[in-house]
Design an enzyme around this catalytic site. Structure first.
Site: not given
Ligand code: RNT
Ligand code: ZN
Length: 421
Positions: A264, A298
């Site tokens: 992030h 992710d």
């Molecule tokens: C999104 C966040 C969050 C989600 C989950 C599914 O960018 O990382 O944590 O990935 O809540």
């Molecule tokens: Zn997250």
């Protein structure tokens, strides 16, 4: 691997580590006590059971269409059980609010109750795992403007405030029943694709919405709320209300937990170096261990340098008990059960490597300004036989060692997941 082989390799490794002043048994014990919070959403591409035909929104995305994803609560539980059988230790499962047991009925986000999660609580007790929780501020009509708690429209904000209120109560009920606080992660995707003028206004609204709901005090014996920041998402490239500065300010001001997700931040910015700062200012941290590949993609967690650095910072800080390690990745392009096992094992291995460090000795070098010695030992440690210790740990916990889990995942795919329609 044969039992004698595992034990012999372990004993040899132990001698090598002992020579460096490392207490291997203590490291194994610390690893045994480490619970990782396993995200339920890798199993089904973040769809959940509220609306099985629903679309994933909120600026996050899965790619790939590998067959066999879990599409019922029983399938998801079965996959998680398989995962547990392939990893040593006792762990936690992190649920999102859209994963309730809704019995085929549509229950809107401002209507969910603890009863919708009772079967999960029972399942967790039966399987000796603890639960964590997440409110779900995405994949919903009322987030179509791109905003929820920071929307200009008070009705939209009210809807999401009610969702948050209910999620806190559900999480607290989980915590009460399991006799261990439930970590409740709050990630709010609010933001915009393009140059936003009312940045201050949206942030003020977010602050006010959170203030209003979070004033309902719930004991940390049951519930630990944490807030997750983000830089940008798909469709929110230009502006995200809940930025790092926003939640850093908010959590420090309110003495709350902060969630740091590895994906992030700016593409070359890492979270490992943030731990030692934030641990000085907030009571606890929650981590979303993930793997960004050029962006917040992710990807499945693997044993890379940043994962190692995160683990080192947790251990070296001396505050392992104040850092909750949760996973957050969703890859739909490969076997999903295998994705879990690889990511969890990698996280444990990184932690074990960090626990097998002669930290006191390294600190001594620093005090004496012996920087060459520090560097040389850090280099030597990379090739120490830590994997023999990991295999021993698996063996001790009655879990398959080495690469045998790969075959087991393949068998589960052949017998179970490949048969799903
Ligand atoms: C999104 C966040 C969050 C989600 C989950 C599914 O960018 O990382 O944590 O990935 O809540
Ligand atoms: Zn997250």
């Amino acid at each position: 691997m044969k039992k004698e082989q595992i034990i012999n390799a372990f004993e040899n490794a132990k001698k090598e580590y002992q020579a460096l002043g490392v207490n291997v048994d203590e490291a194994v014990e610390n690893l045994e006590n480490l619970s990782i919070s396993i995200h339920c959403w890798q199993a089904d591409d973040v769809i959940g059971f509220e609306n099985p035909d629903g679309e994933l929104t909120g600026g996050i995305q899965t790619t790939g269409n590998f067959p066999g994803k879990a599409s019922t609560i029983n399938e998801l539980r079965s996959d998680l059980k398989k995962v547990f059988s392939l990893i040593p230790g006792k762990h936690r499962v992190s649920l999102h609010a859209i994963y309730g047991d809704f019995n085929g009925e549509f229950i809107d986000r401002d209507q969910i109750e603890p009863e919708h999660f009772q079967s999960w609580i029972d399942w967790a007790l039966e399987n000796d795992v603890k639960l964590d929780f997440n409110s779900t501020f995405f994949s919903h009509d009322k987030s179509n403007s791109g905003y929820t708690l920071s929307d200009f429209d008070p009705e939209i904000r009210n809807f999401w405030k009610e969702h948050l209120r209910r999620c806190r109560r559900i999480a607290a009920e989980i915590g009460r029943q399991q006799g261990d606080p439930c970590v409740h992660n709050i990630w709010i995707p609010d933001g915009e694709k393009d140059k936003t003028v009312s940045r201050y206004e949206h942030r003020r609204l977010l602050m006010e919405s959170l203030d209003e709901v979070l004033t309902e005090k719930i004991s940390t014996e049951y519930l630990k709320d944490c807030l997750e920041c983000k830089l940008f998402g798909i469709g929110s490239e230009s502006y995200v209300t809940g930025s790092h500065e926003f939640y850093m300010g908010y959590t420090v001001k309110n003495n709350m937990m902060l969630t740091l997700d590895a994906g992030h931040f700016h593409p070359t910015e890492t979270i490992s170096d943030k731990l030692s700062t934030m641990l000085l200012f907030v009571p606890e941290l929650n981590l979303h261990v993930s793997r960004p590949e050029r962006w917040d993609s992710d990807h499945v967690v693997i044993l890379n340098d940043e994962l190692q650095a995160i683990a080192q910072e947790i251990v070296r800080s001396g505050h392992m008990d104040r850092v909750n390690i949760g996973l957050d990745y969703f890859d739909a392009s490969i076997n999903r059960v295998g994705a879990y096992v690889v990511g969890i094992r990698a996280t444990q291995k990184a932690m074990l490597k960090a626990l097998l460090e002669p930290t006191a000795q390294l600190r001594e070098f620093e005090r004496q300004d012996k920087r060459f010695e520090r560097m040389a030992y850090l280099e030597e440690l990379k090739s120490m036989p830590w994997n023999s210790v990991y295999n021993y740990f698996c063996h001790k916990q009655g879990v398959t060692t080495g690469d045998t889990y790969i075959k087991e995942v393949q068998e589960y795919e052949k017998d179970i997941t490949s048969k799903r329609v």
